[in-house]
Design a protein around this motif. Structure first.
Motif, PDB file in Angstrom:
ATOM      1  N   LEU A 307       0.874  -1.432   0.060  1.00  0.00           N
ATOM      2  CA  LEU A 307       0.464   0.256   0.091  1.00  0.00           C
ATOM      3  C   LEU A 307       0.727   1.287   0.093  1.00  0.00           C
ATOM      4  N   VAL A 308       1.964   1.394   1.151  1.00  0.00           N
ATOM      5  CA  VAL A 308       2.385   2.466   0.664  1.00  0.00           C
ATOM      6  C   VAL A 308       3.231   2.088  -0.719  1.00  0.00           C
ATOM      7  N   LEU A 309       3.496   1.833  -0.898  1.00  0.00           N
ATOM      8  CA  LEU A 309       5.094   1.660  -2.695  1.00  0.00           C
ATOM      9  C   LEU A 309       3.582   1.713  -3.998  1.00  0.00           C
ATOM     10  N   ALA A 310       2.032   1.435  -3.305  1.00  0.00           N
ATOM     11  CA  ALA A 310       1.085   2.033  -4.379  1.00  0.00           C
ATOM     12  C   ALA A 310       0.684   3.515  -4.380  1.00  0.00           C
ATOM     13  N   VAL A 311       1.027   3.793  -2.926  1.00  0.00           N
ATOM     14  CA  VAL A 311       0.503   5.802  -2.540  1.00  0.00           C
ATOM     15  C   VAL A 311       1.719   6.633  -3.571  1.00  0.00           C
ATOM     16  N   VAL A 312       3.057   5.735  -2.923  1.00  0.00           N
ATOM     17  CA  VAL A 312       3.769   6.955  -3.091  1.00  0.00           C
ATOM     18  C   VAL A 312       4.782   6.787  -4.446  1.00  0.00           C
ATOM     19  N   LEU A 313       5.003   5.664  -4.828  1.00  0.00           N
ATOM     20  CA  LEU A 313       5.329   5.383  -6.627  1.00  0.00           C
ATOM     21  C   LEU A 313       3.979   6.542  -7.118  1.00  0.00           C
ATOM     22  N   PRO A 314       3.148   6.455  -7.642  1.00  0.00           N
ATOM     23  CA  PRO A 314       2.495   7.130  -8.703  1.00  0.00           C
ATOM     24  C   PRO A 314       2.623   8.900  -7.910  1.00  0.00           C
ATOM     25  N   ILE A 315       3.046   9.132  -6.873  1.00  0.00           N
ATOM     26  CA  ILE A 315       3.223  10.570  -6.744  1.00  0.00           C
ATOM     27  C   ILE A 315       4.797  11.273  -7.385  1.00  0.00           C
ATOM     28  N   GLN A 316       5.764   9.696  -7.039  1.00  0.00           N
ATOM     29  CA  GLN A 316       7.239  10.369  -7.529  1.00  0.00           C
ATOM     30  C   GLN A 316       7.366   9.998  -9.106  1.00  0.00           C
ATOM     31  N   LEU A 317       6.487   9.343  -9.975  1.00  0.00           N
ATOM     32  CA  LEU A 317       6.658   9.561 -11.066  1.00  0.00           C
ATOM     33  C   LEU A 317       5.596  10.581 -11.812  1.00  0.00           C
ATOM     34  N   LEU A 318       4.046  11.207 -11.607  1.00  0.00           N
ATOM     35  CA  LEU A 318       4.100  12.778 -11.151  1.00  0.00           C
ATOM     36  C   LEU A 318       5.028  13.320 -11.456  1.00  0.00           C
TER      37      LEU A 318
END
Length: 324
Positions: A307-318
């Protein structure tokens, strides 16, 4: 009678390239050049200790947790293979996925409130940067970051108690009717814990945003003022767009803090009243060390990590797409 000259050896007449390079090195102060390949391998050798430490203490526990999550195990006796059974329990049992929902609710307090207040505070401090109040303001705002989270939880438990300072102030201004034990009420316990987290994260967000504001070219503000822009227009047209990277860092750090919160909640409420403030970190602790359900605790830990990766990775990609 004179001796005939000694015959010259072919290799003696031909200059050796190795000897020549060493001679040049010696003439340049005795420092020998290292080949690029050898230098690269020496660099790898410096990385080996840190890499070994990371593999043993970070990567290996992750794989062991994934392995344990596939078993029904109490941590002592023989484990029984259950496959994905523990994961099905996590998503089917309200007492297990309820803490995950609480953690997502805490994101509002741990992330959005500190970043919003941090923007306002940083903009205010920047305007008084040349006065002595700026340094004092930065110190006061950053104090929660240097206080241990356990101490912060104890302090706020006293402040939010029935006879704590918060209720005393409310009674002093005639609002005694709304006083309550904020951390002991089902309706206010989670927001109260969230406000403690917002207080802790505010200092970090303010300093990050203030550092970002110091990099903005001052001529942009001067040009905006010549065009008649006020402080509000300057903030939304210049300051806010220039702080995208700093805001992304703040969102990433505070979201991770909300989803993995443990210390403050364990000290202030221990997950109560009922399960109203129970979060995944605390639930994993109770399952593994109080109920001896290591397999189920491991499954919840793996779910939390995903869940942490699913929330944080899209923010980093954007954020990366914006940079490109």
């Amino acid at each position: 009678m004179s001796q005939p000259p000694a015959p010259s050896h072919p290799s003696w007449d031909r200059p050796s390239p190795h000897f020549g390079s060493r001679a040049v090195g010696a003439r340049r102060g005795g420092v020998h050049k290292t080949s690029p390949r050898r230098g690269r391998w020496i660099g790898y050798l410096f990385v080996v200790p840190a890499l070994a430490f990371y593999l043993v203490f970070v990567i290996r526990p992750i794989f062991l947790t994934v392995q344990y999550s596939m078993y029904d195990w109490n941590g002592v006796t023989r484990a029984t293979w259950v496959g994905a059974g523990n994961y099905l329990k996590v998503f089917a049992d309200p007492t297990l996925y309820g803490p995950v929902l609480n953690a997502f609710e805490l994101i509002i307090f741990f992330s959005f409130i500190p970043i919003t207040l941090g923007l306002v505070t940083a903009a205010t401090v920047r305007r008084i940067a040349e006065s002595r109040l700026a340094g004092l303001a930065r110190t006061i705002v950053f104090i929660p970051q240097v206080i241990p989270l356990v101490a912060a939880g104890i302090i706020w438990s006293w402040l939010l108690a029935s006879n704590g300072l918060v209720n005393q102030l409310l009674r002093a201004i005639g609002l005694g009717g709304i006083t309550k034990a904020w951390l002991g009420d089902f309706g206010t316990a989670l927001p109260a814990v969230g406000m403690i987290g917002a207080w802790v994260q505010l200092g970090l967000c303010t300093l990050l945003l203030l550092a970002g504001m110091s990099k903005i070219d001052g001529s942009l503000y001067e040009a905006a003022r010549l065009d008649g822009a006020g402080p509000l227009r300057e903030f939304f047209s210049i300051t806010l767009p220039s702080l995208r990277q700093e805001i992304v860092v703040c969102v990433t750090v505070t979201v991770i803090a909300a989803l993995s919160s443990f210390d403050i909640i364990y000290i202030s409420t221990q997950g109560g009243p009922g399960n109203s403030t129970l979060v995944p970190g605390l639930q994993i602790f109770y399952l593994a060390f109080s109920e001896n359900r290591v397999g189920l605790a491991s499954a919840l830990a793996v779910t939390l990590m995903v869940l942490v990766l699913a929330v944080v990775l899209p923010i980093q990609l954007l954020a990366r797409e914006d940079n490109e």
